[in-house]
Design an enzyme around this catalytic site. Structure first.
Site, PDB file in Angstrom:
ATOM      1  N   GLU A 173      33.384  48.416  42.924  1.00 42.16           N
ATOM      2  CA  GLU A 173      33.714  48.464  41.437  1.00 42.16           C
ATOM      3  C   GLU A 173      32.446  48.029  40.719  1.00 42.16           C
ATOM      4  O   GLU A 173      31.860  47.140  40.908  1.00 42.16           O
ATOM      5  CB  GLU A 173      34.804  47.238  41.189  1.00 42.16           C
ATOM      6  CG  GLU A 173      35.150  47.384  39.613  1.00 42.16           C
ATOM      7  CD  GLU A 173      36.045  46.452  39.121  1.00 42.16           C
ATOM      8  OE1 GLU A 173      37.554  46.847  39.587  1.00 42.16           O
ATOM      9  OE2 GLU A 173      35.906  45.273  38.555  1.00 42.16           O
ATOM     10  N   PHE A 174      32.365  48.808  39.444  1.00 39.87           N
ATOM     11  CA  PHE A 174      31.120  48.350  38.410  1.00 39.87           C
ATOM     12  C   PHE A 174      31.905  48.358  37.093  1.00 39.87           C
ATOM     13  O   PHE A 174      32.738  48.727  36.900  1.00 39.87           O
ATOM     14  CB  PHE A 174      30.143  49.430  38.560  1.00 39.87           C
ATOM     15  CG  PHE A 174      29.382  49.617  39.897  1.00 39.87           C
ATOM     16  CD1 PHE A 174      28.347  49.107  40.274  1.00 39.87           C
ATOM     17  CD2 PHE A 174      30.101  50.819  40.757  1.00 39.87           C
ATOM     18  CE1 PHE A 174      27.579  49.324  41.396  1.00 39.87           C
ATOM     19  CE2 PHE A 174      29.594  50.849  41.786  1.00 39.87           C
ATOM     20  CZ  PHE A 174      28.051  50.305  42.335  1.00 39.87           C
ATOM     21  N   THR A 206      34.985  50.110  35.123  1.00 36.27           N
ATOM     22  CA  THR A 206      35.920  49.388  34.338  1.00 36.27           C
ATOM     23  C   THR A 206      35.836  50.168  33.026  1.00 36.27           C
ATOM     24  O   THR A 206      34.994  50.782  32.767  1.00 36.27           O
ATOM     25  CB  THR A 206      35.586  48.009  34.089  1.00 36.27           C
ATOM     26  OG1 THR A 206      34.315  47.672  33.494  1.00 36.27           O
ATOM     27  CG2 THR A 206      35.775  47.336  35.410  1.00 36.27           C
ATOM     28  N   HIS A 257      38.904  53.099  35.421  1.00 41.22           N
ATOM     29  CA  HIS A 257      40.060  52.406  34.934  1.00 41.22           C
ATOM     30  C   HIS A 257      40.451  52.859  33.648  1.00 41.22           C
ATOM     31  O   HIS A 257      39.524  53.349  32.773  1.00 41.22           O
ATOM     32  CB  HIS A 257      39.380  50.775  34.747  1.00 41.22           C
ATOM     33  CG  HIS A 257      39.226  50.078  35.979  1.00 41.22           C
ATOM     34  ND1 HIS A 257      39.266  49.019  36.110  1.00 41.22           N
ATOM     35  CD2 HIS A 257      38.666  50.660  37.266  1.00 41.22           C
ATOM     36  CE1 HIS A 257      38.734  48.296  37.246  1.00 41.22           C
ATOM     37  NE2 HIS A 257      38.460  49.545  37.792  1.00 41.22           N
ATOM     38  N   GLY A 291      45.835  45.964  30.745  1.00 35.68           N
ATOM     39  CA  GLY A 291      44.679  45.404  30.063  1.00 35.68           C
ATOM     40  C   GLY A 291      45.217  44.011  29.389  1.00 35.68           C
ATOM     41  O   GLY A 291      46.189  43.788  28.986  1.00 35.68           O
ATOM     42  N   HIS A 348      50.964  38.082  39.027  1.00 33.99           N
ATOM     43  CA  HIS A 348      50.170  38.572  37.782  1.00 33.99           C
ATOM     44  C   HIS A 348      49.929  37.018  37.017  1.00 33.99           C
ATOM     45  O   HIS A 348      50.996  36.363  37.152  1.00 33.99           O
ATOM     46  CB  HIS A 348      50.823  39.356  37.089  1.00 33.99           C
ATOM     47  CG  HIS A 348      50.044  39.904  35.779  1.00 33.99           C
ATOM     48  ND1 HIS A 348      49.882  39.139  34.664  1.00 33.99           N
ATOM     49  CD2 HIS A 348      49.424  40.990  35.617  1.00 33.99           C
ATOM     50  CE1 HIS A 348      49.129  40.057  33.830  1.00 33.99           C
ATOM     51  NE2 HIS A 348      48.827  40.874  34.481  1.00 33.99           N
ATOM     52  N   PRO A 349      48.833  37.086  36.660  1.00 38.64           N
ATOM     53  CA  PRO A 349      48.591  35.630  35.725  1.00 38.64           C
ATOM     54  C   PRO A 349      49.494  35.251  34.862  1.00 38.64           C
ATOM     55  O   PRO A 349      49.720  34.156  34.552  1.00 38.64           O
ATOM     56  CB  PRO A 349      47.306  36.020  34.926  1.00 38.64           C
ATOM     57  CG  PRO A 349      46.448  36.813  36.107  1.00 38.64           C
ATOM     58  CD  PRO A 349      47.640  37.807  36.655  1.00 38.64           C
ATOM     59  N   GLN A 398      43.881  42.218  43.290  1.00 39.89           N
ATOM     60  CA  GLN A 398      43.034  41.088  42.302  1.00 39.89           C
ATOM     61  C   GLN A 398      42.461  40.163  43.412  1.00 39.89           C
ATOM     62  O   GLN A 398      42.629  40.346  44.732  1.00 39.89           O
ATOM     63  CB  GLN A 398      43.841  40.446  41.580  1.00 39.89           C
ATOM     64  CG  GLN A 398      43.013  39.408  40.737  1.00 39.89           C
ATOM     65  CD  GLN A 398      42.259  40.136  39.761  1.00 39.89           C
ATOM     66  OE1 GLN A 398      41.130  40.324  39.996  1.00 39.89           O
ATOM     67  NE2 GLN A 398      42.828  40.318  38.396  1.00 39.89           N
TER      68      GLN A 398
END
Length: 344
Positions: free
Chosen positions: A20-21, A58, A85, A116, A166-167, A203
């Protein structure tokens, strides 16, 4: 090609890895932006040349054109199977449709559908609440359904999985979600898969047992698609703090102690990050899983060091693809000299 078609298969087969970048912030004069874009694409090319199954990028809501352009370059010039993403929070429906159509036109066939989470007042927030179109998707599930309804089976769609929930399910001041919160998050993940997602990327985490339990729990509730673990090699204390706080990631006591002890020595911390990530990957692979996804933070060496430790890449620099090198040197790639229909 869809990512799912590259990674789904025999679990006794070779290990596949991906990167991932994040879309870099491009500012300044046009030539400065172009130079920064070229540097980013060259970095992706150097890493992808080691054999990445796919690379993802992203979404930057306030500079969506840059994300779209870079995703297209990754697919066409680098030749890396690219996953873009796409977040939908605060995104009007017309902008979402434009992004999906644009990335499809660029040859990208994979999307990671996300809600998001732009913080209040962030310059990366797509639009304000007042500007948000009420008809736009409000969550990742809505986005998956929308992409499938508009584009059928063209796209491979990935969604995020959260080994610790999830947070939003983890209360401030707590390290873990409630049982009810965790189970409801699993049910929501199942709905995303049933709506058309064919791949889960998790995650970040620092406790392999938590990840393995998550995989088992997904299978328990009927989620049977591939689940790819997201690995973050710790490289800097600042990024470690920011990522773990944002994601509300539980950090084992021994890991926390090691990071705190080395935070004043960047080289020592980075070496520990490589060592820790290597051991985590080994534990995952020993359990029969064959996919690894790395959060590179746009840094080459930490991730490549882990892969070298695992024997998955050599120490040799693979260079960049010939077409990209030509473009970087100001030469016209042969493929661009032909008409769009390919006729000489």
């Amino acid at each position: 090609m869809k990512v799912i078609d590259k990674i789904a298969g025999d679990h006794d087969g070779p290990v596949v890895f991906s990167f991932e970048f994040f879309t870099p912030k491009l500012s300044g004069k046009l030539e400065d932006r172009a130079r920064a874009s070229d540097a980013f694409v060259a970095k992706v090319a150097r890493m992808a040349a080691h054999g990445a199954a796919f690379c993802d990028i992203t979404w930057r809501p306030r500079d969506a054109d840059s994300t779209l352009a870079l995703a297209g370059r990754m697919q066409r010039e680098v030749g890396a199977e690219t996953m873009m993403h796409l977040t939908c929070l605060g995104m009007p429906l017309d902008r979402i449709d434009h992004a999906i159509s644009a990335v499809r036109a660029a040859g990208v066939q994979n999307v990671l559908a996300l809600r998001g989470d732009p913080p209040q007042g962030s310059p990366d927030a797509a639009v304000s609440a007042d500007e948000a179109a009420p008809s736009g998707p409000a969550c990742a599930l809505d986005l998956v359904e929308h992409i499938r309804s508009k584009h059928g089976d063209y796209f491979g769609i990935a969604v995020a999985g959260y080994p610790e929930a999830h947070p939003d399910k983890i209360s401030d001041g707590s390290e873990v979600a409630t049982v009810e919160g965790y189970e409801s998050d699993l049910e929501y993940l199942k709905k995303k898969v049933e709506a058309g997602a064919d791949l889960i990327v998790t995650q970040l985490f620092f406790d392999v047992d938590i990840f393995l339990k998550f995989v088992g729990d997904c299978r328990r509730v009927g989620i049977d698609c591939p689940i790819v673990p997201g690995i973050l090699p710790i490289a800097t204390y600042r990024n470690f703090q920011r990522m773990t706080e944002t994601c509300k990631t539980k950090v084992p006591a021994d890991v926390r102690a090691a990071v705190e002890a080395k935070k004043g020595d960047e080289a020592a911390l980075a070496a520990y990050g490589v060592e820790l990530a290597t051991e985590m990957c080994r534990q995952i692979l020993e359990k029969g899983m064959r996919e690894l996804h790395f959060y590179t933070m746009n840094r080459e060496e930490p991730t490549l060091a882990v892969l070298r430790n695992l024997g998955l890449v050599t120490g040799a620099d693979k260079g960049v693809p010939k077409t990209l090198a030509e473009i970087q040197n100001g030469e016209k790639a042969e493929s661009e000299k032909k008409p769009a229909n390919g006729t000489p």
